[in-house]
Design an enzyme around this catalytic site. Sequence first.
Site, PDB file in Angstrom:
ATOM      1  N   HIS A 129       0.849  -1.201   0.000  1.00 10.61           N
ATOM      2  CA  HIS A 129       0.000   0.000   0.000  1.00 10.61           C
ATOM      3  C   HIS A 129       0.886   1.254   0.000  1.00 10.61           C
ATOM      4  CE1 HIS A 129      -2.890  -2.703   2.451  1.00 10.61           C
ATOM      5  NE2 HIS A 129      -3.543  -2.462   1.316  1.00 10.61           N
ATOM      6  N   LYS A 137     -16.847  -7.815   7.786  1.00 10.42           N
ATOM      7  CA  LYS A 137     -15.489  -8.359   7.743  1.00 10.42           C
ATOM      8  C   LYS A 137     -14.873  -8.275   9.137  1.00 10.42           C
ATOM      9  CE  LYS A 137     -12.002  -7.819   4.095  1.00 10.42           C
ATOM     10  NZ  LYS A 137     -11.595  -6.918   3.023  1.00 10.42           N
ATOM     11  N   ARG A 150      -1.689  -5.751  -8.448  1.00 11.86           N
ATOM     12  CA  ARG A 150      -0.620  -6.722  -8.229  1.00 11.86           C
ATOM     13  C   ARG A 150      -0.623  -7.747  -9.349  1.00 11.86           C
ATOM     14  NH1 ARG A 150      -2.695  -7.389  -2.186  1.00 11.86           N
ATOM     15  NH2 ARG A 150      -4.543  -7.135  -3.435  1.00 11.86           N
ATOM     16  N   SER A 190      -2.254  -7.617   2.881  1.00 11.25           N
ATOM     17  CA  SER A 190      -2.526  -7.617   4.335  1.00 11.25           C
ATOM     18  C   SER A 190      -2.744  -9.041   4.821  1.00 11.25           C
ATOM     19  CB  SER A 190      -3.769  -6.781   4.638  1.00 11.25           C
ATOM     20  OG  SER A 190      -3.573  -5.464   4.233  1.00 11.25           O
TER      21      SER A 190
HETATM   22  P1  ADP Z   1      -9.453  -4.184  -0.246  1.00  7.45           P
HETATM   23  O1  ADP Z   1      -9.914  -4.773   1.045  1.00  7.45           O
HETATM   24  O2  ADP Z   1     -10.372  -3.211  -0.900  1.00  7.45           O
HETATM   25  O3  ADP Z   1      -8.823  -5.172  -1.211  1.00  7.45           O
HETATM   26  P2  ADP Z   1      -6.821  -3.494   0.578  1.00  7.45           P
HETATM   27  O4  ADP Z   1      -6.581  -2.730   1.822  1.00  7.45           O
HETATM   28  O5  ADP Z   1      -6.438  -4.917   0.594  1.00  7.45           O
HETATM   29  O6  ADP Z   1      -8.297  -3.244   0.206  1.00  7.45           O
HETATM   30  O7  ADP Z   1      -6.086  -2.802  -0.645  1.00  7.45           O
HETATM   31  C1  ADP Z   1      -6.446  -1.513  -1.116  1.00  7.45           C
HETATM   32  C2  ADP Z   1      -5.905  -1.347  -2.508  1.00  7.45           C
HETATM   33  O8  ADP Z   1      -4.502  -1.504  -2.495  1.00  7.45           O
HETATM   34  C3  ADP Z   1      -6.425  -2.352  -3.532  1.00  7.45           C
HETATM   35  O9  ADP Z   1      -6.549  -1.691  -4.776  1.00  7.45           O
HETATM   36  C4  ADP Z   1      -5.325  -3.387  -3.601  1.00  7.45           C
HETATM   37  O10 ADP Z   1      -5.288  -4.067  -4.840  1.00  7.45           O
HETATM   38  C5  ADP Z   1      -4.109  -2.476  -3.448  1.00  7.45           C
HETATM   39  N1  ADP Z   1      -2.938  -3.175  -2.963  1.00  7.45           N
HETATM   40  C6  ADP Z   1      -2.811  -3.880  -1.817  1.00  7.45           C
HETATM   41  N2  ADP Z   1      -1.586  -4.413  -1.722  1.00  7.45           N
HETATM   42  C7  ADP Z   1      -0.917  -4.048  -2.853  1.00  7.45           C
HETATM   43  C8  ADP Z   1       0.390  -4.309  -3.390  1.00  7.45           C
HETATM   44  N3  ADP Z   1       1.263  -5.062  -2.748  1.00  7.45           N
HETATM   45  N4  ADP Z   1       0.702  -3.771  -4.587  1.00  7.45           N
HETATM   46  C9  ADP Z   1      -0.197  -3.031  -5.261  1.00  7.45           C
HETATM   47  N5  ADP Z   1      -1.427  -2.750  -4.835  1.00  7.45           N
HETATM   48  C10 ADP Z   1      -1.797  -3.248  -3.649  1.00  7.45           C
END
Ligand code: ADP
Length: 161
Positions: A17, A41, A90, A129
């Site tokens: 992130h 969630k 990703r 995460s």
């Molecule tokens: P959600 O629960 O909506 O998936 P996240 O907190 O997991 O939210 O992620 C928010 C955004 O960040 C999403 O667009 C996710 O694809 C992106 N994201 C998370 N980890 C990465 C990463 N390692 N590289 C690129 N984008 C990421």
Amino acid sequence: MTKVLYPGSFDPITYGHMNIIEQASKLFDEVYVAIMINPNKISMFTLEERVNMIKEIYKQYDNVHVVYSSSASVDLASECGCSAILRGLRSLSDYEYEVSLAQVNKQISNGIINTICLFSDANYQFISSSIVKEIDKLGKDLSAYVHPIVEEQMILRRAKW
Ligand code: ADP
């Protein structure tokens, strides 16, 4: 002024992130990191804990702000004066989901809110995460995946088990 809203669960925020936020803070005037509340969630960190950690990490950044909401991200984007939502990509599986999300968000905002996707740098592509939470459960070193502020909170939790 270019403003973007970066919505997600951030439970917890990872270096993946952060890589997206870093890129966005250079490309846009203002970046709103938006913690979206999903009551269905089960989260590791409370909303307050997530807000505090992200605020602490970005306290030196004038153009990175932390907001939260339980409503639609397009509505929060409008409230914050953002004409676009930012998402991180990703893998191919992220792509499929993000395309549908982008289309729905455009539709429910009456064609106003666009989605911009950024790719994380190679070293951060695999971090999520959920993977971080798995590594934490195994009691392994988290320093390659999360900021020291997050790592400290995760280790504190382990001690309480
Ligand atoms: P959600 O629960 O909506 O998936 P996240 O907190 O997991 O939210 O992620 C928010 C955004 O960040 C999403 O667009 C996710 O694809 C992106 N994201 C998370 N980890 C990465 C990463 N390692 N590289 C690129 N984008 C990421």
